[in-house]
Design an enzyme around this catalytic site. Sequence first.
Site, PDB file in Angstrom:
ATOM      1  N   CYS B 165      -9.584 -29.037  55.246  1.00 20.95           N
ATOM      2  CA  CYS B 165      -9.295 -27.988  56.227  1.00 20.95           C
ATOM      3  C   CYS B 165      -8.780 -28.534  57.552  1.00 20.95           C
ATOM      4  O   CYS B 165      -8.380 -27.764  58.422  1.00 20.95           O
ATOM      5  CB  CYS B 165     -10.534 -27.140  56.442  1.00 20.95           C
ATOM      6  SG  CYS B 165     -11.177 -26.504  54.894  1.00 20.95           S
ATOM      7  N   HIS B 303     -12.776 -23.949  65.421  1.00 17.16           N
ATOM      8  CA  HIS B 303     -12.528 -23.968  63.972  1.00 17.16           C
ATOM      9  C   HIS B 303     -13.291 -22.810  63.325  1.00 17.16           C
ATOM     10  O   HIS B 303     -12.743 -22.119  62.470  1.00 17.16           O
ATOM     11  CB  HIS B 303     -12.983 -25.303  63.389  1.00 17.16           C
ATOM     12  CG  HIS B 303     -12.775 -25.429  61.921  1.00 17.16           C
ATOM     13  ND1 HIS B 303     -11.528 -25.489  61.355  1.00 17.16           N
ATOM     14  CD2 HIS B 303     -13.662 -25.488  60.884  1.00 17.16           C
ATOM     15  CE1 HIS B 303     -11.641 -25.591  60.039  1.00 17.16           C
ATOM     16  NE2 HIS B 303     -12.917 -25.583  59.718  1.00 17.16           N
ATOM     17  N   GLU B 314     -20.681 -26.125  65.620  1.00 13.56           N
ATOM     18  CA  GLU B 314     -19.552 -26.150  66.559  1.00 13.56           C
ATOM     19  C   GLU B 314     -19.936 -25.521  67.900  1.00 13.56           C
ATOM     20  O   GLU B 314     -19.567 -26.031  68.963  1.00 13.56           O
ATOM     21  CB  GLU B 314     -18.328 -25.440  65.964  1.00 13.56           C
ATOM     22  CG  GLU B 314     -17.100 -25.606  66.858  1.00 13.56           C
ATOM     23  CD  GLU B 314     -15.809 -25.067  66.237  1.00 13.56           C
ATOM     24  OE1 GLU B 314     -15.875 -24.427  65.168  1.00 13.56           O
ATOM     25  OE2 GLU B 314     -14.744 -25.283  66.842  1.00 13.56           O
ATOM     26  N   LYS B 332     -10.246 -17.034  62.678  1.00 10.09           N
ATOM     27  CA  LYS B 332     -10.508 -16.880  61.242  1.00 10.09           C
ATOM     28  C   LYS B 332     -10.776 -15.417  60.870  1.00 10.09           C
ATOM     29  O   LYS B 332     -10.499 -14.999  59.751  1.00 10.09           O
ATOM     30  CB  LYS B 332     -11.707 -17.741  60.836  1.00 10.09           C
ATOM     31  CG  LYS B 332     -11.543 -19.248  61.079  1.00 10.09           C
ATOM     32  CD  LYS B 332     -10.505 -19.863  60.205  1.00 10.09           C
ATOM     33  CE  LYS B 332     -10.544 -21.394  60.187  1.00 10.09           C
ATOM     34  NZ  LYS B 332     -10.310 -22.050  61.481  1.00 10.09           N
ATOM     35  N   HIS B 337      -9.423 -18.140  56.453  1.00  7.29           N
ATOM     36  CA  HIS B 337      -9.348 -19.593  56.598  1.00  7.29           C
ATOM     37  C   HIS B 337      -8.178 -20.082  55.741  1.00  7.29           C
ATOM     38  O   HIS B 337      -8.296 -20.180  54.519  1.00  7.29           O
ATOM     39  CB  HIS B 337     -10.649 -20.239  56.160  1.00  7.29           C
ATOM     40  CG  HIS B 337     -10.731 -21.702  56.503  1.00  7.29           C
ATOM     41  ND1 HIS B 337      -9.669 -22.400  57.045  1.00  7.29           N
ATOM     42  CD2 HIS B 337     -11.747 -22.599  56.369  1.00  7.29           C
ATOM     43  CE1 HIS B 337     -10.021 -23.656  57.226  1.00  7.29           C
ATOM     44  NE2 HIS B 337     -11.273 -23.806  56.828  1.00  7.29           N
ATOM     45  N   PHE B 396     -14.263 -30.679  55.105  1.00  2.00           N
ATOM     46  CA  PHE B 396     -15.092 -31.388  54.137  1.00  2.00           C
ATOM     47  C   PHE B 396     -14.766 -32.879  54.200  1.00  2.00           C
ATOM     48  O   PHE B 396     -13.634 -33.275  54.479  1.00  2.00           O
ATOM     49  CB  PHE B 396     -14.797 -30.895  52.718  1.00  2.00           C
ATOM     50  CG  PHE B 396     -15.539 -29.639  52.336  1.00  2.00           C
ATOM     51  CD1 PHE B 396     -16.655 -29.216  53.033  1.00  2.00           C
ATOM     52  CD2 PHE B 396     -15.110 -28.883  51.258  1.00  2.00           C
ATOM     53  CE1 PHE B 396     -17.332 -28.068  52.669  1.00  2.00           C
ATOM     54  CE2 PHE B 396     -15.792 -27.736  50.880  1.00  2.00           C
ATOM     55  CZ  PHE B 396     -16.903 -27.330  51.583  1.00  2.00           C
TER      56      PHE B 396
END
Lengths: 90, 411
Positions: B165, B303, B314, B332, B337, B396
């Site tokens: 991502c 994010h 975050e 988002k 996403h 990830f």
Amino acid sequence: MFTEAEIVQRTNKVLVEYFEIEQERLVPTAHIFQDFGLDSLDTVDLIVALQKEFDVTIRDDERIRQLGTLQSIYSFIAAVQQEMNTPTAP
Amino acid sequence: MEFRRVVITGMGAISPLGNEVGSMVDAVAAGQCATRIIEEWQKYPMLRSKVAAPVLGVDEKIIPRQDRRSMSKMSIYSALAAKQAIAAAGLSDAQVQSERTGCVISSTIGSTNTLASSIEKLLPDYDISKVTTMEFFQCISHTAALNVANHLTIRGMVYSPSAACASSMQSIGMGYDLIRWGEQDRVLCGGAEELHPMVTGSFDVLYAASKGFNDRPQQTPRPFDRDRDGLVCGEGAGILLLEELEHAQKRNAPIFGEVIGYHTCSTGDQISQSNSAAMIQCMTTALNKAGVKASEVDYVNAHATATPQGDCAEAEAIRTIFGSRTPVSSFKGHLGHTLGAAGALESIVCVEMARRNRLFPTHNLKNLDPDCAGIDHVVETREARTRTLLKNGFAFGGINATLLYRFNDRT
């Protein structure tokens, strides 16, 4: 065994579906490189598509190097089919 | 060594909320949500998340067959977005085809649609001869980059820094570095993604995909919200044309903003969990490299994907650096996403948002999760002049990435 007409119809279907050639351009004298703009990578994928369409194994057949006009493809498929169905000597 | 300055002179977008920059940003500004039910996914009984944010209305046949044959959807999106960026920048064919123009476009993986269909063909008989050459070109991991380069006759450097991502964050960062170090004068940068149930399934299996809103798709994802239950996968492509400042000025190019900082770092010991300390390190190092104080940042684009753990981590990281004085939102809730495209598409929305002197809110944030509190959440559109903007992207594998943009006075 596919008839001659079925070979023409199925081969043309491959060219329409995989290579987006307009149906009206599919005449036996048309050349896949000069008239349709296919290249060597397309030829590899044409063989993959023809194998699937006619349930034949042709990717190591030397004759595929000579394929050019649609008629040459029709004749090649007919010959391969004929050979597959010719009984071998015991 | 004096580094060269890098500006944005073109942008292009194929997104779940529109297939050009203007329509996408208008939709975000209007508070639209791209999430919808994907009927074809009903045939996957064990897939709990049946919603996604798809791209609609793309005519792929705009691209000639000879170029399109090696493209899956993500490459088609990338090529179209790249052409938009070039048109916006006013680059000539000669400039695009110069060896000084590069292309850095990434995705989380090659085409999942083609991977799946190829494996379906291959597996019953383990017959590799059923797979076409073009399917291989669609499956390889740099498929979007190579296809854009081939379509546009790019002769400069081509890279595809796949990092899940954070992929397009790293692409923009790499393009920025290549230009400021003098390796390239222009780089088409960004990322792409295409929807497939396998992609959503990879998050679903980790309990990270939204599954409680299959009957109310417009209410998910919900970044920072108390009732969030995971991310919603989207697709598309975002491309930014980065250019060395003097080259841009010499040809009177439009300048949409400047990239002034970038950092990426690994968490080091986590492959799936977000880590506040690593996020803090990433943001702080990006700020330090740019010579920007936290107090100079006017807005943080998070994010925040709406996963329970990621949003908290975050928020904690942003709180530690910025306290409650810097406005924060995530896109988002609008775009879903878009994974490999997210950093680029969201950066493009950020650039246009700053140009419009607005701050767009986090869509679907209705009831703030107390664990995400302590930062200045933007919950409705604000008028604001943004000079310095920080954009986050996490992935990830413990991948963290931060970009810093500057607008107006320095460009």
